[in-house]
Design a protein around this motif. Structure first.
Motif, mmCIF file in Angstrom:
data_model
loop_
_atom_site.group_PDB
_atom_site.id
_atom_site.type_symbol
_atom_site.label_atom_id
_atom_site.label_comp_id
_atom_site.label_asym_id
_atom_site.label_seq_id
_atom_site.Cartn_x
_atom_site.Cartn_y
_atom_site.Cartn_z
ATOM 1 N N HIS A 91 5.325 17.496 -16.585
ATOM 2 C CA HIS A 91 6.261 17.010 -17.554
ATOM 3 C C HIS A 91 7.645 16.647 -16.848
ATOM 4 N N ARG A 92 7.940 17.558 -16.303
ATOM 5 C CA ARG A 92 9.408 17.508 -15.680
ATOM 6 C C ARG A 92 9.574 16.648 -14.493
ATOM 7 N N LEU A 93 8.318 16.460 -14.074
ATOM 8 C CA LEU A 93 8.222 15.538 -12.850
ATOM 9 C C LEU A 93 8.268 14.223 -13.120
ATOM 10 N N LYS A 94 7.718 13.964 -14.307
ATOM 11 C CA LYS A 94 7.415 12.382 -14.628
ATOM 12 C C LYS A 94 8.749 11.540 -14.662
ATOM 13 N N PRO A 95 9.774 11.602 -15.166
ATOM 14 C CA PRO A 95 10.863 11.010 -15.211
ATOM 15 C C PRO A 95 11.245 10.491 -13.702
ATOM 16 N N TYR A 96 10.992 11.419 -12.734
ATOM 17 C CA TYR A 96 11.406 10.963 -11.269
ATOM 18 C C TYR A 96 10.522 10.047 -10.753
ATOM 19 N N TRP A 97 9.092 10.146 -10.857
ATOM 20 C CA TRP A 97 8.281 8.910 -10.484
ATOM 21 C C TRP A 97 8.319 7.831 -10.955
ATOM 22 N N GLN A 98 8.666 7.897 -12.400
ATOM 23 C CA GLN A 98 8.911 6.541 -13.325
ATOM 24 C C GLN A 98 10.069 5.740 -13.220
ATOM 25 N N ALA A 99 11.077 6.503 -12.302
ATOM 26 C CA ALA A 99 12.349 5.779 -12.101
ATOM 27 C C ALA A 99 12.340 4.730 -11.149
ATOM 28 N N GLU A 100 12.836 3.722 -11.240
ATOM 29 C CA GLU A 100 12.795 2.452 -10.589
ATOM 30 C C GLU A 100 13.308 2.837 -9.107
ATOM 31 N N GLY A 101 12.423 2.529 -8.222
ATOM 32 C CA GLY A 101 12.825 2.774 -6.681
ATOM 33 C C GLY A 101 12.220 4.080 -6.207
ATOM 34 N N ALA A 102 11.566 4.933 -7.197
ATOM 35 C CA ALA A 102 11.262 6.142 -6.919
ATOM 36 C C ALA A 102 10.393 6.304 -5.558
ATOM 37 N N SER A 103 10.323 7.386 -4.589
ATOM 38 C CA SER A 103 9.812 7.448 -3.385
ATOM 39 C C SER A 103 8.105 7.526 -3.663
ATOM 40 N N ARG A 104 7.206 6.926 -3.055
ATOM 41 C CA ARG A 104 5.820 7.420 -3.421
ATOM 42 C C ARG A 104 5.518 8.677 -3.015
ATOM 43 N N ASP A 105 6.210 9.515 -2.361
ATOM 44 C CA ASP A 105 6.048 10.897 -2.142
ATOM 45 C C ASP A 105 6.101 11.774 -3.660
ATOM 46 N N ILE A 106 6.788 11.394 -4.410
ATOM 47 C CA ILE A 106 7.055 12.308 -5.642
ATOM 48 C C ILE A 106 5.745 11.615 -6.482
ATOM 49 N N LEU A 107 5.346 10.565 -6.376
ATOM 50 C CA LEU A 107 3.873 10.303 -7.194
ATOM 51 C C LEU A 107 2.970 11.035 -6.633
ATOM 52 N N LEU A 108 2.845 10.790 -5.337
ATOM 53 C CA LEU A 108 1.732 11.612 -4.482
ATOM 54 C C LEU A 108 1.742 13.055 -4.932
ATOM 55 N N LEU A 109 2.789 13.648 -5.075
ATOM 56 C CA LEU A 109 3.100 15.239 -5.521
ATOM 57 C C LEU A 109 2.300 15.302 -7.000
ATOM 58 N N ASP A 110 2.785 14.328 -7.687
ATOM 59 C CA ASP A 110 2.222 14.546 -9.215
ATOM 60 C C ASP A 110 0.873 14.441 -9.059
ATOM 61 N N ILE A 111 0.148 13.436 -8.143
ATOM 62 C CA ILE A 111 -1.267 13.307 -8.365
ATOM 63 C C ILE A 111 -1.921 14.429 -7.513
ATOM 64 N N ALA A 112 -1.159 15.148 -6.736
ATOM 65 C CA ALA A 112 -1.799 16.306 -6.183
ATOM 66 C C ALA A 112 -1.846 17.684 -7.329
ATOM 67 N N LEU A 113 -0.968 17.597 -7.935
ATOM 68 C CA LEU A 113 -0.765 18.594 -9.049
ATOM 69 C C LEU A 113 -1.867 18.450 -10.163
ATOM 70 N N ASP A 114 -1.896 17.042 -10.331
ATOM 71 C CA ASP A 114 -3.219 16.866 -11.064
ATOM 72 C C ASP A 114 -4.230 17.204 -10.830
ATOM 73 N N ASN A 115 -4.673 16.928 -9.438
ATOM 74 C CA ASN A 115 -6.011 17.362 -8.925
ATOM 75 C C ASN A 115 -6.096 18.821 -8.642
ATOM 76 N N TYR A 116 -5.185 19.378 -8.393
ATOM 77 C CA TYR A 116 -5.119 21.072 -8.633
ATOM 78 C C TYR A 116 -5.412 21.447 -9.785
ATOM 79 N N PHE A 117 -4.697 20.919 -10.906
ATOM 80 C CA PHE A 117 -4.825 21.346 -12.154
ATOM 81 C C PHE A 117 -6.379 21.285 -12.473
ATOM 82 N N ARG A 118 -6.945 20.265 -12.125
ATOM 83 C CA ARG A 118 -8.718 20.079 -12.379
ATOM 84 C C ARG A 118 -9.394 21.187 -11.450
#
Length: 1097
Positions: A459-486
């Motif tokens: 939830h804290r990371l969300k505004p970072y990867w949603q921001a215009e011009g955000a790095s792909r690395d932030i979204l990849l981190l969110d995806i990785a956290l999502d997968n580890y949660f599973r």
């Protein structure tokens, strides 16, 4: 053209855009939240993609008319962002003074005074000269070159009449050429359809003789906008394409080599574009598919040359033979080096990990164990590469540290959503506190509190990867956290958890899904569970609370099923198309591709948790594992058959009794002759049409909620069984020694029915309610007329008029319908000729189409209907239905659909079973006011299972009644009451969808009213259609705020009112048990829509 080797040789690329709803965030608020300003540097670009860049050069081939016309706002057709080249491209449809133009607006982030656009139209064809901007020069016979005005901007403008399908271009700066990740930049002015996108991809994958992972990624970058423009179907196909590639079902090496720096670049480019698309695609499912695609892609970037040179440097520094250089002979390293030089892929990460395991132990078994665990790599797989790896490595333990570093170089380019790699790449882009918390979680990743912490961090990371011009690395981190949660949820011991713990974990799964998911339905489910957690619904684990939790679980399962079915339905057909055309794809492997996509979603774990929770809730609510909605005619004996549904056996006639177990029951099926029992896992409402038909046919119909018990029954497939219902309401099975034909034939023994011939209506097209009478209209209309004067004070009946029996036949015989009548007669003959078969006649569909679409209203009918409807208060005035008016078109269309339903499959099958000739069935049409319902209910004043009088059974849903009588998936609120007793709650509603009349819009309904329904020997419930106009709206029901669930006193008061109403209506009809349908409006008014004698069995 001196373009480098990265340019697409075919020049035929497709990449249209979609209308972008880009998310923008307030910079000040994000800065206050601790987001570094460097992440918000996109302010150098125009934040609104629909805004035209200042100073853009526009050349128009049409002169603007001198007379001003009303301004039409610009329509942005697509927006594309190319971070690697610092280019933003908008395609805009612009209307100025009546002239329509299509404009491609190119903007560079930085000043590039020497940069020119080397461009052409369609597949590199020379553009028309009147579309060349000022300063354009021809470059060869296929392209032109135009400088960027002010070194940053350029607009290409095309008139609508001569607009090309697309433009293609590359950038030229001095002697250097720049492209889009290895291919052309493409701007689609007229996006291709999804079929064209699929055909281009499938053709390349199946037929290109020189093809590799690099070529695929180049094409994917070019096709991305085209897939997005095609909507969810296009992006579902795109995701399937990339996932099959990740799974190595598509060739990675096919007579094609490339340099490591090139694959690193194109992987980075594609990953950046997927991250951008996951934020900006127009449709939620398109954004989801972009995210899912990125999850399986390599990260890209890094220094690709480090891959090629890195292993070479290790070999030279440690005396390993390389080419003709003398040194230690190690065929494995030499062969791997050759592969890395020409075909590096994500597999190299797993090869390196396996090699490190070997260096650590010296045991080749460790090499192959790790190779398989990390990448499913086998000796055969390595030997089958374009550059085969067959050599056995030499044990050189001193190489461990150099190759540990080399692994990091490989991961920098090839790893995608790897948790540790993505954290390392992204941590510098986050505020210090968030970065520290993620790092701390990773250090303690096996602790019990980690799942909850992951959701908090996401939830804290969300505004970072949603921001215009955000790095792909932030979204990849969110995806990785999502997968580890599973992974954390998967390995939790659910069997050792309490019910409260399972509910808490289910809420956490829903909360985790809400971070990136955009399912309003699942968010409503989360709100319902949270309210239960917080003490709503009565005493925790008491009966009422448990019934409410069961309704929440039912609704959650349905919402999850709907969400997952959408993913499967968009990906499985795409996988099948690849399997059909690409020889590399294993057909058996992709047979369940859509299901595997669904199972890979972290939110899928919700279904596992609900399976553990269900028996706990049932026990607390005092409910068994069975719901019997029709007891049949005693013990049901027959051959047990398992099938997906009843749709595939419509029209069958079984000589041997059949005992059927089906996965799903929709309520739209007919139960074939010879079927004695239907068991299912689908919830079936007791008062739904299919339940009423089952009771009329003497068929056992029951739902089993215990998955293991139902699986045990399925295991008896092929054997002969008999079933009976216990006094406790459970179904028990026993082996039957042999099939006993005729012992209980179920629907095969249905009674033959004789229908009364209607009376002549005396030439009247429409009857007022006072004129309704037996033989002129069906039971619905006749009973409604008798009911109005007998309703209790405060209870109303909706206004109505009717087209009597014989109206359809008169319309068909009219001169204006002579050709339709001939076609109907031919189709009726064809249906009659096919009637002796086991399938539904194909001519029925033709009959339905002819009657619903081609029938014309004879002169005078519209006038008569308008006057009658206006007099009854259905419409404001007769002019509303004047011939040719929109109001009459809607009414006539609904009337014809009702008549056409005489030829519905189930209706025809029912008539055949009952021995009713088609010509004996007449359909009147009841035109009735639709009362906007807050709740709809059905009451049977005698027990529908036992037929015992004085025992009322009622069911109620949120919204209109079709969700109830049509057996929409999920439970209704159900209750029972004995004469003079208090209503007893049996279940609470959990249906996913409700039907609602649009606020402020008058609705009417054309209801079927045949002479073949509600007969003493046969209840033909739901066989013929009722058609509301305008159509009702389908909405997910928001149970978290629904008082029916949470306010026990209000609910009990409502049920008591309905019990009183049922008794009063039954008394009004001289004590004859009644089947009552009605609604309760938001202001508390109760309407009885219809009441008819209840058919008892």
């Amino acid at each position: 053209m001196q373009c480098n080797a990265l340019l697409s040789s075919s020049r035929a690329c497709v990449a249209p855009g979609a209308v972008i709803g880009a998310r923008r965030h307030n910079v000040a608020s994000l800065t206050r939240a601790g987001m570094p300003q460097r992440l918000l540097g996109a302010s150098r670009r125009t934040s609104d993609p629909s805004r035209r860049s200042s100073g853009a050069l526009a050349v128009r081939a049409v002169a603007a008319p001198p007379a001003p016309v009303e301004a039409v706002p610009d329509k942005v057709l697509s927006t594309s962002r190319y971070d690697d080249q610092g280019i933003t491209m908008n395609v805009v449809k612009r209307t100025q003074q009546g002239a329509v133009t299509y404009n491609v607006e190119v903007a560079s982030d930085n000043q590039r005074p020497d940069c020119v656009l080397h461009w052409a139209v369609n597949d590199w064809a020379l553009p028309a000269q009147d579309c060349w901007p000022q300063g354009t020069n021809q470059a060869g016979d296929k392209a032109v070159q135009t400088p960027l005005r002010d070194g940053r901007h350029l607009t290409l403008t095309f008139p609508e009449a001569g607009c090309p399908q697309r433009i293609v271009f590359v950038l030229k700066e001095g002697e250097k050429w720049y492209n889009s990740g290895g291919g052309d930049f493409v701007a689609h002015l007229k996006p291709p359809g999804v079929e064209e996108v699929m055909d281009k991809v499938l053709d390349a994958e199946a037929n290109n003789t020189h093809w590799s992972l690099f070529n695929r990624f180049v094409m994917a970058a070019q096709m991305l906008d085209a897939a997005d423009a095609a909507g969810a179907t296009g992006m579902g196909f795109f995701f399937t394409w990339m996932r099959l590639s990740t799974l190595r079902q598509l060739d990675w090496y096919r007579n094609s080599n490339y340099q490591s720096k090139d694959i690193a670049h194109v992987q980075k480019h594609l990953a950046e574009r997927m991250a951008y698309k996951s934020r900006t695609a127009d449709e939620p499912l398109c954004r989801l598919f972009a995210r899912l695609t990125l999850a399986g892609l390599p990260r890209g970037g890094g220094n690709g040359d480090d891959i090629r040179m890195g292993i070479l440097n290790i070999m030279r520094a440690n005396g390993i033979r390389e080419g003709h250089r003398p040194g230690i002979e190690d065929q494995f390293l030499e062969q791997w080096h050759q592969k890395l030089h020409t075909n590096t892929t994500p597999e190299d990460v797993h090869i390196c990990e396996a090699y490190l395991a070997f260096l650590s132990s010296g045991n080749m078994d460790d090499f192959w164990r790790v190779a398989w665990e990390r990448g499913q790599l086998t000796p055969e797989r390595l030997a089958g590469m374009d550059h085969p790896i067959t050599g056995r490595p030499v044990h050189l333990p001193h190489l461990y540290d150099p190759f540990q570093h080399y692994l990091w170089i490989l991961k920098t380019t090839h790893s995608g959503a790897d948790l540790d790699t993505s954290y390392t790449m992204a941590q510098g882009l986050l505020d210090g506190d968030l970065s520290w918390n993620i790092g701390d979680m990773l250090k303690n990743r096996n602790e019990w509190w980690v799942p909850g912490k992951i959701v908090e961090l996401r939830h804290r990371l969300k505004p970072y990867w949603q921001a215009e011009g955000a790095s792909r690395d932030i979204l990849l981190l969110d995806i990785a956290l999502d997968n580890y949660f599973r992974l954390c949820v998967e390995r939790a011991d659910k069997g050792a958890m309490s019910g409260d713990d399972i509910i808490a974990l289910a809420v956490l799964v829903l909360d985790n899904a809400s971070v990136a998911g955009e399912s309003a339905e699942l968010q409503q489910c989360m709100a319902t569970w949270r309210r239960l957690q917080e003490g709503g619904g009565g005493e925790r684990w008491g009966r009422d609370w448990s019934l409410l939790a069961m309704a929440a679980a039912d609704n959650t399962a349905l919402c999850l099923e709907h969400y997952c079915d959408a993913l499967a339905s968009l990906t499985q057909p795409a996988a099948d198309s690849f399997a059909k055309q690409c020889s590399s794809v294993d057909k058996a492997y992709v047979a369940n591709f859509g299901e595997e996509v669904v199972r890979s979603q972290p939110v899928f774990m919700l279904s596992v948790l609900l399976r553990f929770l269900d028996p706990m809730l049932r026990s607390a609510a005092g409910m068994g594992s069975w719901q019997v909605v029709s007891q049949g005619g005693g013990a049901a004996a027959g051959k047990l058959v398992v099938m997906a549904d009843l749709a595939g056996i419509q029209g069958e006639r079984y000589s041997e009794p059949q005992f059927i177990v089906v996965e799903k029951l929709t309520g739209n099926e007919d139960i074939p002759e010879g079927v004695v029992a239907v068991l299912t896992s689908s919830t079936t409402d007791v008062l739904s049409h299919i339940a009423i038909r089952a009771r009329a046919q003497g068929v056992l119909l029951a739902t089993c909620f215990d998955e293991q018990e139902l699986e045990g029954i399925k295991g008896k497939a092929g054997s002969h069984v008999s079933a009976s219902v216990t006094p406790a309401g459970a179904v028990t099975l026993a082996a039957a020694s042999a099939p006993v034909a005729g012992s209980n034939g179920g629907s095969a023994a249905a009674p033959r029915v004789s229908l009364e011939r209607p009376r002549d209506a005396g030439g009247r097209w429409v009857l007022a309610e006072s004129e309704f009478g037996a033989g002129l209209v069906g039971g619905k209309s006749a009973n409604l007329a008798a009911l109005r004067s007998k309703l209790p004070t405060g209870v109303q009946a909706p206004a109505s008029v009717a087209l009597p029996f014989g109206s359809f036949e008169r319309v068909l015989a009219a001169d204006c319908n002579s050709s339709v009548a001939a076609a109907v007669a031919d189709a009726e003959k064809q249906a009659a000729a096919e009637a002796s078969g086991t399938k539904v006649p194909g001519a029925l569909a033709k009959l339905r189409h002819l009657i619903a679409s081609d029938l014309a209203a004879p002169s005078g009918l519209a006038d008569a209907a308008g006057k009658a409807a206006a007099a009854a208060g259905l419409i404001p005035s007769a002019a509303e239905w004047a011939e040719g008016s929109e109001g009459w078109k809607a009414a006539w269309g609904a009337i014809c659909q009702v008549w056409a339903s005489k030829w519905g499959d189930r209706a025809w099958l029912s008539r055949r079973t009952q021995g009713v000739a088609d010509g004996d069935l007449y359909v009147a049409v009841l035109l009735q006011q639709v009362v906007p319902a807050q709740y709809a209910f059905v009451l049977h004043t005698a027990d529908p299972l036992s037929g015992k009088k004085g025992e009322l059974h009622g069911e109620l849903v949120v919204g209109m009644g079709e969700a109830l009588v049509g057996n929409y998936p999920g439970r209704a609120l159900s209750f029972s009451a004995t004469a003079g007793g208090e209503p007893q709650l049996l279940s609470l509603p959990g249906k996913r969808q409700g039907l609602f009349a649009k606020q402020g819009v008058p609705h009417l309904i054309a209801r079927s009213d045949s002479n073949g329904e509600d007969l003493e020997a046969f209840a033909g419930a739901g066989l013929y259609d009722s058609v509301p106009f305008p159509a009702l709206e389908h909405h997910a029901v928001a149970y978290a705020g629904e008082a029916l669930l949470w306010d026990g006193a209000q609910r009990q008061q409502l049920l008591a009112e309905l019990v009183k109403l049922g008794g009063a209506v039954e008394a009004a009809f001289d004590g004859v048990p009644q089947d009552i349908e009605g609604v309760k409006t938001a202001d508390g008014t109760c309407f009885v829509v219809q009441s008819r004698p209840q058919v008892l069995h």
